[in-house]
Design a protein around this motif. Structure first.
Motif, short mmCIF file in Angstrom:
data_model
loop_
_atom_site.label_atom_id
_atom_site.label_comp_id
_atom_site.label_asym_id
_atom_site.label_seq_id
_atom_site.Cartn_x
_atom_site.Cartn_y
_atom_site.Cartn_z
N LEU A 82 0.83 -1.22 0.00
CA LEU A 82 0.00 0.00 0.00
C LEU A 82 0.86 1.27 0.00
N LEU A 83 2.03 1.20 0.65
CA LEU A 83 2.93 2.37 0.66
C LEU A 83 3.64 2.54 -0.68
N SER A 84 3.48 1.58 -1.57
CA SER A 84 4.06 1.70 -2.92
C SER A 84 3.01 2.12 -3.94
N LYS B 4 11.04 1.94 3.17
CA LYS B 4 10.02 2.56 2.32
C LYS B 4 9.47 3.81 2.96
N VAL B 5 9.23 3.76 4.27
CA VAL B 5 8.75 4.94 4.98
C VAL B 5 9.76 6.08 4.85
N THR C 123 4.32 9.96 7.68
CA THR C 123 5.60 9.25 7.55
C THR C 123 6.67 9.93 8.40
N VAL C 124 6.64 11.26 8.44
CA VAL C 124 7.60 11.99 9.28
C VAL C 124 7.36 11.66 10.75
N HIS D 18 8.85 7.04 16.33
CA HIS D 18 9.08 5.60 16.51
C HIS D 18 10.48 5.17 16.07
N PHE D 19 10.83 5.41 14.81
CA PHE D 19 12.08 4.87 14.27
C PHE D 19 13.31 5.40 15.01
#
Length: 488
Positions: free
Chosen positions: A174-176, A213-214, A227-228, A234-235
């Protein structure tokens, strides 16, 4: 709600529920779509939403399951029927989405009935369909993902089930997808599902494609706020994930990661950034390993874009290390990071020597044109690089006698003093040099005597301090750096 209204609502609910059940045994028609729309609109009202019987939801699920089967078994080229199937799929998703708004009861019911599994199977199938015009599947995709988002809000069991059935493949698919709303809604669902345990799962090699991907979307579509937020909330809070992502990233993507980290450090203050010590250690080691690539920019040997981007990554690493060691107490252990200070002083020495040896990108310039385009240095990838090296040296020496002594032993003090001259390629370099000298001299008699000796010999290097309005003064046995009075 009055008893009369409740009775009317119940009767209406039973009628809709019975009508929904009828869809299962009839050929699909526009009236069925209209019935679903009536149900969707009714669910906008909290009173109706709270009173819907389980049977009504059960019938919607049966309709949704039939639509999945019909779409998968699509044999005819009847575009009208196909379009109706897609519209009804979107409307089922809208009903599900509306039913979950501020309703833990409905969230629980839909999850227990099996809506998550069927909805995800539909989304997975829709995004793989090869159609002449993808516009027709945007709406059901968007509505289905919105349903997942509403189901996840404040619902830990819902989040876990969505994660179990979607991670990592469906999220990645879905992110693609080439639709901004699909990307935005999917990012929202992913953000809602993530927690500390799930973030650690992302660092495993078989799952690393999803966080990468994010991060790619952070770089290519910076307007996607979710995404930011995923990256910063989190990341960046996982050392293992940052290391795994960094090793799998292009230099372009590494720069994006470092820019987000730098912004996080600046915005969240000294205690609230949430970045763990392991990230700081990893980035310091990465800077030390790659810092020599910056020197290729002076010789023109950075012929490939890859080499250039590698140098830009080092520059971004330096920026982050400067920020981490500026009023962030939790990162001041970097003062003791093995050889970080030595590496920084040596790199400053090399860059400074290269800039003096011939006219190149590291040479000091005195172009103070107010026209941005008239100043070539304004487009240089190494603008402020020397200034930031000096800033990092000053930070690492703050109230740290061992590092003060180490810089003296490396002959770094005259080097810093030699960079007190104004340089348009390095805005504020003189101020950072003064800051570094102050931190090098503070409560360090040997360093103070060294600077006083330079003053007594009167070399040109030290005269820059006086030109900037500073002098060294002896007071009570100590040497102090102080401003020169304007009348002297």
């Amino acid at each position: 709600m009055t008893q009369g209204n409740m009775a009317a609502s119940d009767a209406n609910g039973l009628l809709i529920s019975a009508s929904l059940a009828g869809i299962l045994n009839e050929k699909l028609c526009p009236e069925h779509l209209q019935l679903l729309k009536t149900f969707t609109n009714a669910l906008r009202e909290a009173e109706y939403r709270d009173a819907v019987e389980e049977e009504a939801f059960s019938n919607v699920l049966k309709v949704l399951s039939r639509l999945l089967e019909d779409l998968q078994d699509r044999r005819s080229e009847d575009l009208q029927t196909f379009s109706l199937q897609l519209q009804m799929t979107a409307e089922c998703f809208r009903s599900q989405r509306n039913s979950c708004v501020q309703s833990p009861r409905n969230q629980r019911l839909l999850r227990q009935l099996g809506f998550v599994d069927v909805s995800l199977k539909l989304l997975s199938y829709l995004q793989t369909m090869n159609l002449g015009s993808e516009d027709v599947i945007y709406e059901p995709l968007r509505c289905g993902i919105q349903f997942l988002g509403n189901l996840a809000v404040g619902n830990p069991m819902g989040k876990d089930e969505i994660w179990r059935l979607s991670f990592p493949d469906l999220f990645l698919q879905l992110l693609s997808f080439d639709d901004d709303k699909v990307l935005n809604y999917t990012s929202m669902v992913l953000h809602s599902c993530l927690d500390e345990t799930k973030v650690e799962d992302l660092s495993n090699p078989q799952n690393i494609k999803l966080p990468l991907k994010v991060m790619e979307l952070c770089r290519t579509q910076p307007d996607l706020d979710w995404t930011v937020l995923i990256a910063t909330q989190h990341f960046l809070k996982s050392s293992s994930l940052v290391e795994s992502m960094y090793s799998g990233m292009s230099h372009h993507e590494r720069v994006t990661l470092l820019e987000l980290l730098n912004a996080q450090l600046r915005e969240e203050g000294s205690e609230g950034c949430g970045v763990p010590p392991g990230v700081a250690r990893f980035l310091a080691s990465s800077f030390q390993m790659g810092c020599g690539s910056v020197l290729t920019l002076a010789t023109g040997s950075a012929s490939s874009d890859e080499v250039l981007q590698g140098a830009l990554t080092v520059i971004s690493l330096l920026d982050v290390l400067c920020e981490m060691t500026s009023d962030h107490k939790q990162f001041m252990f970097l003062q003791d990071h093995p050889d970080l200070l030595v590496c920084t002083v040596e790199l400053l020495s090399q860059v400074h020597a290269v800039g003096k040896a011939s006219k190149n990108i590291f040479s000091a310039t005195q172009n103070f044109s107010f026209t941005h385009d008239a100043d070539p240095s304004s487009h240089s990838p190494v603008v402020s690089f020397k200034a930031h090296l000096i800033r990092l040296i000053g930070n690492l020496c703050h109230s740290n006698a061992n590092n003060q002594n180490k810089v003296r032993e490396l002959e770094g003090i005259p080097l810093v003093l030699d960079n007190c001259n104004i340089d348009s390629s390095n805005p504020f370099i003189s101020q950072w040099a003064i800051f570094a000298v102050r931190n090098l001299l503070e409560n360090n008699l040997q360093n103070q005597e060294l600077v006083a000796g330079l003053e007594r010999r009167g070399p040109a290097d030290y005269s820059a301090l006086r030109e900037l309005g500073f002098l060294v003064e002896e007071r009570d046995g100590s040497l102090l750096l102080k401003p020169v009075r304007k009348d002297t």
